[in-house]
Structure formats: C-alpha cells, structure tokens
Design a protein around this motif. Structure first.
Motif, PDB file in Angstrom:
ATOM      1  N   VAL A 238       0.761  -1.157   0.036  1.00 24.20           N
ATOM      2  CA  VAL A 238       0.148   0.171  -0.164  1.00 24.20           C
ATOM      3  C   VAL A 238       1.006   1.412   0.089  1.00 24.20           C
ATOM      4  O   VAL A 238       1.854   1.214   0.721  1.00 24.20           O
ATOM      5  CB  VAL A 238      -0.903   0.186   1.198  1.00 24.20           C
ATOM      6  N   SER A 239       0.412   2.132  -0.713  1.00 22.94           N
ATOM      7  CA  SER A 239       1.327   3.420  -0.799  1.00 22.94           C
ATOM      8  C   SER A 239       1.137   4.406   0.650  1.00 22.94           C
ATOM      9  O   SER A 239      -0.188   4.230   0.962  1.00 22.94           O
ATOM     10  CB  SER A 239       0.951   4.404  -1.843  1.00 22.94           C
ATOM     11  N   ALA A 240       1.993   4.876   0.962  1.00 21.09           N
ATOM     12  CA  ALA A 240       2.206   5.538   2.163  1.00 21.09           C
ATOM     13  C   ALA A 240       2.922   6.777   2.084  1.00 21.09           C
ATOM     14  O   ALA A 240       3.979   6.347   1.878  1.00 21.09           O
ATOM     15  CB  ALA A 240       2.409   4.746   3.501  1.00 21.09           C
ATOM     16  N   PRO A 241       2.538   7.950   2.211  1.00 25.95           N
ATOM     17  CA  PRO A 241       3.503   9.056   2.298  1.00 25.95           C
ATOM     18  C   PRO A 241       4.487   9.157   3.419  1.00 25.95           C
ATOM     19  O   PRO A 241       5.660   9.774   3.169  1.00 25.95           O
ATOM     20  CB  PRO A 241       2.489  10.267   2.131  1.00 25.95           C
ATOM     21  N   ASN A 242       4.154   8.663   4.470  1.00 32.52           N
ATOM     22  CA  ASN A 242       5.140   8.854   5.659  1.00 32.52           C
ATOM     23  C   ASN A 242       5.207   7.125   6.354  1.00 32.52           C
ATOM     24  O   ASN A 242       4.621   6.354   6.066  1.00 32.52           O
ATOM     25  CB  ASN A 242       4.740   9.467   6.840  1.00 32.52           C
ATOM     26  N   ARG A 243       6.559   7.133   7.011  1.00 35.31           N
ATOM     27  CA  ARG A 243       6.825   5.803   7.667  1.00 35.31           C
ATOM     28  C   ARG A 243       5.909   5.704   8.835  1.00 35.31           C
ATOM     29  O   ARG A 243       5.720   6.442   9.678  1.00 35.31           O
ATOM     30  CB  ARG A 243       8.072   5.678   8.106  1.00 35.31           C
ATOM     31  N   PRO A 244       5.122   4.460   8.759  1.00 38.34           N
ATOM     32  CA  PRO A 244       3.924   4.289   9.756  1.00 38.34           C
ATOM     33  C   PRO A 244       4.640   3.825  11.053  1.00 38.34           C
ATOM     34  O   PRO A 244       5.784   3.334  10.844  1.00 38.34           O
ATOM     35  CB  PRO A 244       2.872   3.407   9.082  1.00 38.34           C
ATOM     36  N   ASP A 245       3.911   3.939  12.112  1.00 46.01           N
ATOM     37  CA  ASP A 245       4.632   3.390  13.344  1.00 46.01           C
ATOM     38  C   ASP A 245       3.737   2.036  13.773  1.00 46.01           C
ATOM     39  O   ASP A 245       4.471   1.458  14.239  1.00 46.01           O
ATOM     40  CB  ASP A 245       4.198   4.439  14.645  1.00 46.01           C
ATOM     41  N   ARG A 246       2.547   1.740  13.262  1.00 45.82           N
ATOM     42  CA  ARG A 246       1.809   0.737  13.650  1.00 45.82           C
ATOM     43  C   ARG A 246       0.955   0.142  12.570  1.00 45.82           C
ATOM     44  O   ARG A 246       0.256   1.112  12.008  1.00 45.82           O
ATOM     45  CB  ARG A 246       0.904   0.980  14.786  1.00 45.82           C
ATOM     46  N   ILE A 247       0.825  -0.928  12.419  1.00 43.54           N
ATOM     47  CA  ILE A 247       0.065  -1.488  11.566  1.00 43.54           C
ATOM     48  C   ILE A 247      -0.746  -2.655  12.266  1.00 43.54           C
ATOM     49  O   ILE A 247      -0.429  -3.323  13.189  1.00 43.54           O
ATOM     50  CB  ILE A 247       0.526  -2.209  10.311  1.00 43.54           C
ATOM     51  N   LYS A 248      -1.905  -2.882  11.696  1.00 39.34           N
ATOM     52  CA  LYS A 248      -2.851  -4.116  12.210  1.00 39.34           C
ATOM     53  C   LYS A 248      -3.533  -4.738  10.963  1.00 39.34           C
ATOM     54  O   LYS A 248      -4.180  -3.882  10.128  1.00 39.34           O
ATOM     55  CB  LYS A 248      -3.795  -3.466  13.169  1.00 39.34           C
ATOM     56  N   VAL A 249      -3.248  -5.983  10.838  1.00 38.12           N
ATOM     57  CA  VAL A 249      -4.086  -6.815   9.735  1.00 38.12           C
ATOM     58  C   VAL A 249      -5.285  -7.429  10.662  1.00 38.12           C
ATOM     59  O   VAL A 249      -5.070  -8.139  11.678  1.00 38.12           O
ATOM     60  CB  VAL A 249      -2.963  -7.703   9.291  1.00 38.12           C
ATOM     61  N   VAL A 250      -6.396  -7.501   9.911  1.00 39.68           N
ATOM     62  CA  VAL A 250      -7.698  -8.140  10.499  1.00 39.68           C
ATOM     63  C   VAL A 250      -7.927  -9.120   9.414  1.00 39.68           C
ATOM     64  O   VAL A 250      -8.380  -8.764   8.128  1.00 39.68           O
ATOM     65  CB  VAL A 250      -8.823  -6.926  10.894  1.00 39.68           C
ATOM     66  N   SER A 251      -8.436 -10.401   9.873  1.00 36.26           N
ATOM     67  CA  SER A 251      -8.686 -11.198   8.707  1.00 36.26           C
ATOM     68  C   SER A 251     -10.327 -11.369   8.682  1.00 36.26           C
ATOM     69  O   SER A 251     -11.013 -10.709   9.766  1.00 36.26           O
ATOM     70  CB  SER A 251      -8.230 -12.641   9.293  1.00 36.26           C
ATOM     71  N   GLY A 252     -10.921 -12.045   7.873  1.00 35.22           N
ATOM     72  CA  GLY A 252     -12.411 -12.204   7.838  1.00 35.22           C
ATOM     73  C   GLY A 252     -13.146 -12.426   9.028  1.00 35.22           C
ATOM     74  O   GLY A 252     -13.993 -11.729   9.373  1.00 35.22           O
ATOM     75  N   PRO A 253     -12.652 -13.503   9.844  1.00 34.46           N
ATOM     76  CA  PRO A 253     -13.431 -14.025  11.160  1.00 34.46           C
ATOM     77  C   PRO A 253     -13.074 -12.948  12.104  1.00 34.46           C
ATOM     78  O   PRO A 253     -13.693 -13.159  13.155  1.00 34.46           O
ATOM     79  CB  PRO A 253     -12.880 -15.422  11.403  1.00 34.46           C
ATOM     80  N   GLY A 254     -12.311 -11.665  11.917  1.00 35.14           N
ATOM     81  CA  GLY A 254     -12.233 -10.892  13.180  1.00 35.14           C
ATOM     82  C   GLY A 254     -10.777 -11.083  14.000  1.00 35.14           C
ATOM     83  O   GLY A 254     -10.576 -10.432  14.969  1.00 35.14           O
ATOM     84  N   VAL A 255      -9.799 -12.104  13.583  1.00 36.28           N
ATOM     85  CA  VAL A 255      -8.603 -12.505  14.075  1.00 36.28           C
ATOM     86  C   VAL A 255      -7.812 -11.546  13.605  1.00 36.28           C
ATOM     87  O   VAL A 255      -7.589 -11.256  12.384  1.00 36.28           O
ATOM     88  CB  VAL A 255      -8.414 -13.942  13.963  1.00 36.28           C
ATOM     89  N   ALA A 256      -6.826 -10.783  14.385  1.00 33.58           N
ATOM     90  CA  ALA A 256      -5.821  -9.695  13.839  1.00 33.58           C
ATOM     91  C   ALA A 256      -4.634 -10.172  14.682  1.00 33.58           C
ATOM     92  O   ALA A 256      -4.447 -10.756  15.557  1.00 33.58           O
ATOM     93  CB  ALA A 256      -6.529  -8.420  14.482  1.00 33.58           C
ATOM     94  N   ASP A 257      -3.723  -9.281  13.943  1.00 40.15           N
ATOM     95  CA  ASP A 257      -2.439  -9.466  14.448  1.00 40.15           C
ATOM     96  C   ASP A 257      -1.777  -8.005  14.382  1.00 40.15           C
ATOM     97  O   ASP A 257      -2.019  -7.236  13.138  1.00 40.15           O
ATOM     98  CB  ASP A 257      -1.360 -10.123  13.690  1.00 40.15           C
ATOM     99  N   VAL A 258      -0.984  -7.129  15.100  1.00 36.47           N
ATOM    100  CA  VAL A 258      -0.527  -5.962  15.156  1.00 36.47           C
ATOM    101  C   VAL A 258       1.084  -6.241  15.075  1.00 36.47           C
ATOM    102  O   VAL A 258       1.560  -6.864  15.532  1.00 36.47           O
ATOM    103  CB  VAL A 258      -0.975  -5.492  16.448  1.00 36.47           C
ATOM    104  N   GLU A 259       1.687  -5.221  14.207  1.00 33.59           N
ATOM    105  CA  GLU A 259       3.040  -4.956  14.213  1.00 33.59           C
ATOM    106  C   GLU A 259       3.420  -3.687  14.531  1.00 33.59           C
ATOM    107  O   GLU A 259       2.775  -2.710  13.973  1.00 33.59           O
ATOM    108  CB  GLU A 259       3.589  -5.833  12.808  1.00 33.59           C
ATOM    109  N   VAL A 260       4.370  -3.337  15.364  1.00 37.99           N
ATOM    110  CA  VAL A 260       4.761  -1.967  15.452  1.00 37.99           C
ATOM    111  C   VAL A 260       6.144  -2.040  14.805  1.00 37.99           C
ATOM    112  O   VAL A 260       7.163  -2.564  14.854  1.00 37.99           O
ATOM    113  CB  VAL A 260       5.038  -1.498  16.968  1.00 37.99           C
ATOM    114  N   LEU A 261       6.412  -0.809  13.708  1.00 36.62           N
ATOM    115  CA  LEU A 261       7.510  -0.719  13.022  1.00 36.62           C
ATOM    116  C   LEU A 261       8.656   0.093  13.771  1.00 36.62           C
ATOM    117  O   LEU A 261       8.423   0.895  14.564  1.00 36.62           O
ATOM    118  CB  LEU A 261       7.215   0.002  11.911  1.00 36.62           C
TER     119      LEU A 261
END
Length: 141
Positions: free
Chosen positions: A118-141
């Motif tokens: 995904v295009s991002a103008p700035n370096r992000p600090d935190r991302i979260k990926v959420v799957s269809g059933p609602g299970v998620a995982d978080v990554e801090v950059l």
C-alpha cells in the motif's frame, strides 16, 4: 339436540383447529430460525478458534508499505475480507495483494503467505491486519 348445537360445535372445532395450526406453524418457524442462528454463531466461533494470522514482515521504503502475513491457522481465509489499518487509519488502496505470488486468487489457505503493498506518504508506526473472522495481528515498526 338440534342442528344448532351440532353446527356450533363444528364451527368451534374448526376455529380451534385453524388457530392451533396457525400457532404451531408460527412457533415452529420461529424455533427453526433461532436454531439456525445458533448454528451460524457456533460455526463462526469455531472458524475464529481455528484462525491464526502472523505478521512476519512489515517494511517501508520508497513510499510503499509492504506487509507479509502468514495464515498459521487451520481455516482458509478470503483475501478480499482482509483489512489493513495503518496508524489506526483504514487502508484499502492496495497496489498489490498477492497470495503465494498470485494476485488472481481470493483464497488464502493455511501456511500461505499474503503480501499487501500500500502506498504511504510517511513511515507508519503501527499496522494491524484483520482477517475475515475478526482475528487480528499487530506489528509495530
């Protein structure tokens, strides 16, 4: 006993029969709907229990955020149902969304790697990926 007593008894019997059949049909339909809803909730809970995703890599460079996620559960997931949050902002403008190198499939099977760009103008600090059933995982950059 004349005809009036027999006729009124027959009318009352038919009325009771119609009322009971209507009440039985309505209650049986209601119980069936509740049973179907409980089964659907149980299936969703089982799907959530069997879903595990892991963000294995998240990198930022040249205005593009690349996220790699592995399906470590036992359930096949839909790629179209995966959501990405970047610094708590919903992002759906993917430049690439591939599963095991293929961008033509919507099926993300256990053990396969999903890559989101995904295009991002700035370096992000935190991302979260959420799957269809609602299970998620978080990554801090």
């Amino acid at each position: 006993m004349g005809f009036s007593v027999s006729g009124s008894a027959a009318i009352i019997f038919v009325g009771v029969f119609l009322a009971f059949s209507t009440a039985y049909t309505a209650s049986a339909d209601g119980f069936e709907r509740v049973s179907d809803a409980r089964s659907a909730v149980d299936e969703q809970a089982l799907e959530r229990q069997n879903t595990v995703i892991d963000v294995t890599n998240a990198s930022y460079g040249n205005g593009t955020l690349s996220v790699e996620v592995v399906n470590e559960g036992a359930t096949g997931l839909s790629v179209g149902a995966v959501d990405l949050l970047v610094d708590n902002a919903y992002r759906d403008n993917f430049t690439a969304r591939t599963v095991a190198g293929s961008n033509s499939t919507d099926l993300w099977l256990p053990g396969e790697r999903l890559r989101l760009d995904v295009s991002a103008p700035n370096r992000p600090d935190r991302i979260k990926v959420v799957s269809g059933p609602g299970v998620a995982d978080v990554e801090v950059l």
